[in-house]
Design a protein around this motif. Sequence first.
Motif, mmCIF file in Angstrom:
data_model
loop_
_atom_site.group_PDB
_atom_site.id
_atom_site.type_symbol
_atom_site.label_atom_id
_atom_site.label_comp_id
_atom_site.label_asym_id
_atom_site.label_seq_id
_atom_site.Cartn_x
_atom_site.Cartn_y
_atom_site.Cartn_z
ATOM 1 N N ALA A 51 0.814 -1.214 0.000
ATOM 2 C CA ALA A 51 0.000 0.000 0.000
ATOM 3 C C ALA A 51 0.849 1.268 0.000
ATOM 4 C CB ALA A 51 -0.938 0.006 1.209
ATOM 5 N N GLU A 52 2.021 1.210 0.614
ATOM 6 C CA GLU A 52 2.920 2.368 0.645
ATOM 7 C C GLU A 52 4.352 1.882 0.869
ATOM 8 O OE1 GLU A 52 2.582 3.916 5.183
ATOM 9 O OE2 GLU A 52 0.784 4.157 3.964
ATOM 10 N N TRP A 53 5.320 2.696 0.485
ATOM 11 C CA TRP A 53 6.729 2.356 0.688
ATOM 12 C C TRP A 53 7.042 2.262 2.174
ATOM 13 C CZ3 TRP A 53 11.365 2.311 -2.440
ATOM 14 C CH2 TRP A 53 11.108 2.247 -3.806
ATOM 15 N N VAL A 54 7.921 1.336 2.515
ATOM 16 C CA VAL A 54 8.486 1.294 3.864
ATOM 17 C C VAL A 54 9.637 2.293 3.874
ATOM 18 C CG1 VAL A 54 9.770 -0.075 5.543
ATOM 19 C CG2 VAL A 54 7.880 -1.116 4.285
ATOM 20 N N THR A 55 9.610 3.210 4.825
ATOM 21 C CA THR A 55 10.695 4.179 4.971
ATOM 22 C C THR A 55 11.253 4.089 6.382
ATOM 23 O OG1 THR A 55 9.151 5.926 5.597
ATOM 24 C CG2 THR A 55 9.709 5.769 3.258
ATOM 25 N N GLY A 56 12.483 4.507 6.553
ATOM 26 C CA GLY A 56 13.106 4.447 7.874
ATOM 27 C C GLY A 56 13.323 3.028 8.351
ATOM 28 N N GLU A 57 13.643 2.132 7.438
ATOM 29 C CA GLU A 57 13.802 0.707 7.746
ATOM 30 C C GLU A 57 14.871 0.475 8.811
ATOM 31 O OE1 GLU A 57 12.904 -2.541 8.224
ATOM 32 O OE2 GLU A 57 12.221 -2.461 6.150
ATOM 33 N N LYS A 58 14.525 -0.300 9.836
ATOM 34 C CA LYS A 58 15.452 -0.627 10.921
ATOM 35 C C LYS A 58 15.739 -2.122 10.981
ATOM 36 C CE LYS A 58 14.196 3.288 13.727
ATOM 37 N NZ LYS A 58 12.894 3.832 14.013
ATOM 38 N N ARG A 59 15.320 -2.846 9.928
ATOM 39 C CA ARG A 59 15.494 -4.297 9.906
ATOM 40 C C ARG A 59 16.292 -4.698 8.675
ATOM 41 N NH1 ARG A 59 9.244 -5.007 9.343
ATOM 42 N NH2 ARG A 59 9.873 -3.547 7.737
ATOM 43 N N THR A 60 16.769 -5.927 8.681
ATOM 44 C CA THR A 60 17.335 -6.560 7.504
ATOM 45 C C THR A 60 16.277 -7.520 6.991
ATOM 46 O OG1 THR A 60 19.575 -6.379 8.381
ATOM 47 C CG2 THR A 60 19.225 -8.023 6.658
ATOM 48 N N ALA A 61 16.172 -7.667 5.676
ATOM 49 C CA ALA A 61 15.136 -8.524 5.104
ATOM 50 C C ALA A 61 15.711 -9.419 4.014
ATOM 51 C CB ALA A 61 14.002 -7.683 4.530
ATOM 52 N N LEU A 62 15.142 -10.603 3.908
ATOM 53 C CA LEU A 62 15.438 -11.570 2.857
ATOM 54 C C LEU A 62 14.108 -12.007 2.270
ATOM 55 C CD1 LEU A 62 17.058 -13.930 1.391
ATOM 56 C CD2 LEU A 62 16.603 -15.260 3.457
ATOM 57 N N LEU A 63 13.918 -11.843 0.959
ATOM 58 C CA LEU A 63 12.730 -12.337 0.266
ATOM 59 C C LEU A 63 13.177 -13.415 -0.708
ATOM 60 C CD1 LEU A 63 11.557 -9.570 1.276
ATOM 61 C CD2 LEU A 63 10.139 -9.645 -0.754
ATOM 62 N N VAL A 64 12.540 -14.593 -0.643
ATOM 63 C CA VAL A 64 12.853 -15.715 -1.531
ATOM 64 C C VAL A 64 11.602 -16.053 -2.325
ATOM 65 C CG1 VAL A 64 13.642 -18.109 -1.675
ATOM 66 C CG2 VAL A 64 14.476 -16.643 0.186
ATOM 67 N N LEU A 65 11.727 -16.113 -3.645
ATOM 68 C CA LEU A 65 10.608 -16.475 -4.502
ATOM 69 C C LEU A 65 10.438 -17.990 -4.515
ATOM 70 C CD1 LEU A 65 8.462 -15.415 -6.553
ATOM 71 C CD2 LEU A 65 10.141 -15.997 -8.332
ATOM 72 N N ILE A 66 9.260 -18.452 -4.145
ATOM 73 C CA ILE A 66 8.924 -19.871 -4.216
ATOM 74 C C ILE A 66 8.318 -20.170 -5.586
ATOM 75 C CG2 ILE A 66 7.619 -21.761 -3.147
ATOM 76 C CD1 ILE A 66 9.822 -20.450 -1.329
ATOM 77 N N SER A 67 7.385 -19.311 -6.021
ATOM 78 C CA SER A 67 6.776 -19.459 -7.344
ATOM 79 C C SER A 67 6.235 -18.113 -7.797
ATOM 80 C CB SER A 67 5.646 -20.499 -7.309
ATOM 81 O OG SER A 67 4.592 -20.060 -6.463
ATOM 82 N N GLY A 68 6.072 -17.948 -9.108
ATOM 83 C CA GLY A 68 5.490 -16.742 -9.661
ATOM 84 C C GLY A 68 6.525 -15.769 -10.195
ATOM 85 N N ARG A 69 6.169 -14.501 -10.157
ATOM 86 C CA ARG A 69 7.019 -13.408 -10.654
ATOM 87 C C ARG A 69 6.727 -12.211 -9.763
ATOM 88 N NH1 ARG A 69 9.301 -12.119 -15.981
ATOM 89 N NH2 ARG A 69 9.155 -9.880 -16.297
ATOM 90 N N PHE A 70 7.742 -11.752 -9.028
ATOM 91 C CA PHE A 70 7.562 -10.779 -7.955
ATOM 92 C C PHE A 70 8.623 -9.698 -8.085
ATOM 93 C CE2 PHE A 70 7.514 -9.426 -3.460
ATOM 94 C CZ PHE A 70 6.151 -9.446 -3.196
ATOM 95 N N ARG A 71 8.209 -8.440 -8.009
ATOM 96 C CA ARG A 71 9.138 -7.323 -8.164
ATOM 97 C C ARG A 71 9.278 -6.568 -6.841
ATOM 98 N NH1 ARG A 71 11.551 -5.132 -12.430
ATOM 99 N NH2 ARG A 71 10.192 -6.250 -13.884
ATOM 100 N N VAL A 72 10.521 -6.314 -6.464
ATOM 101 C CA VAL A 72 10.836 -5.525 -5.275
ATOM 102 C C VAL A 72 11.432 -4.211 -5.743
ATOM 103 C CG1 VAL A 72 12.191 -5.409 -3.153
ATOM 104 C CG2 VAL A 72 11.228 -7.606 -3.893
ATOM 105 N N GLU A 73 10.857 -3.114 -5.268
ATOM 106 C CA GLU A 73 11.334 -1.778 -5.620
ATOM 107 C C GLU A 73 12.194 -1.257 -4.476
ATOM 108 O OE1 GLU A 73 10.908 -0.641 -8.535
ATOM 109 O OE2 GLU A 73 9.219 -1.846 -9.256
ATOM 110 N N LEU A 74 13.407 -0.842 -4.823
ATOM 111 C CA LEU A 74 14.352 -0.264 -3.882
ATOM 112 C C LEU A 74 14.741 1.111 -4.433
ATOM 113 C CD1 LEU A 74 16.515 -3.479 -3.530
ATOM 114 C CD2 LEU A 74 14.805 -2.668 -1.903
ATOM 115 N N PRO A 75 15.257 2.000 -3.624
ATOM 116 C CA PRO A 75 15.637 3.319 -4.147
ATOM 117 C C PRO A 75 16.616 3.193 -5.321
ATOM 118 C CG PRO A 75 15.686 3.333 -1.759
ATOM 119 C CD PRO A 75 15.490 1.888 -2.190
ATOM 120 N N GLY A 76 16.203 3.673 -6.490
ATOM 121 C CA GLY A 76 17.064 3.642 -7.660
ATOM 122 C C GLY A 76 17.258 2.283 -8.289
#
Length: 125
Positions: A51-76
């Motif tokens: 719904a909205e960008w996460v800003t001020g992130e204080k965590r580390t994250a790992l996203l793993v694709l199991i199936s499908g097609r998924f886009r992650v937007e990062l600055p730039g």
Amino acid sequence: MAENVYVGNAHLDSVADRGWLLGHFKPADDVRHSEDVEIKWYAHPRGDRRAEWVTGEKRTALLVLISGRFRVELPGRSVLLEKQGDYVVWGHGVDHSWHAEEESVVLTVRWPSIPGYAVSGPDPA
């Protein structure tokens, strides 16, 4: 010590808590409660987006694709996860958003598990 064991199915259990299986949001007496890590299994329908960008992130994250097609937007940078096992990791201070280009199953691991990132609307990752 049976109360310190939980057996479930990630796909079925993902219906509760917007897909989150483990983290600070589980009851304190639940073996799935953790302030160290969060784990999510979520089946995103095609077109699902944060719904909205996460800003001020204080965590580390790992996203793993199991199936499908998924886009992650990062600055730039836009990262496309399209083959099973594709993954992206980002650390503290990296804002992000995402959307499912196709129906996608994604496993997310974040650490530490801290409150303050949930938004109303589509499921946050």
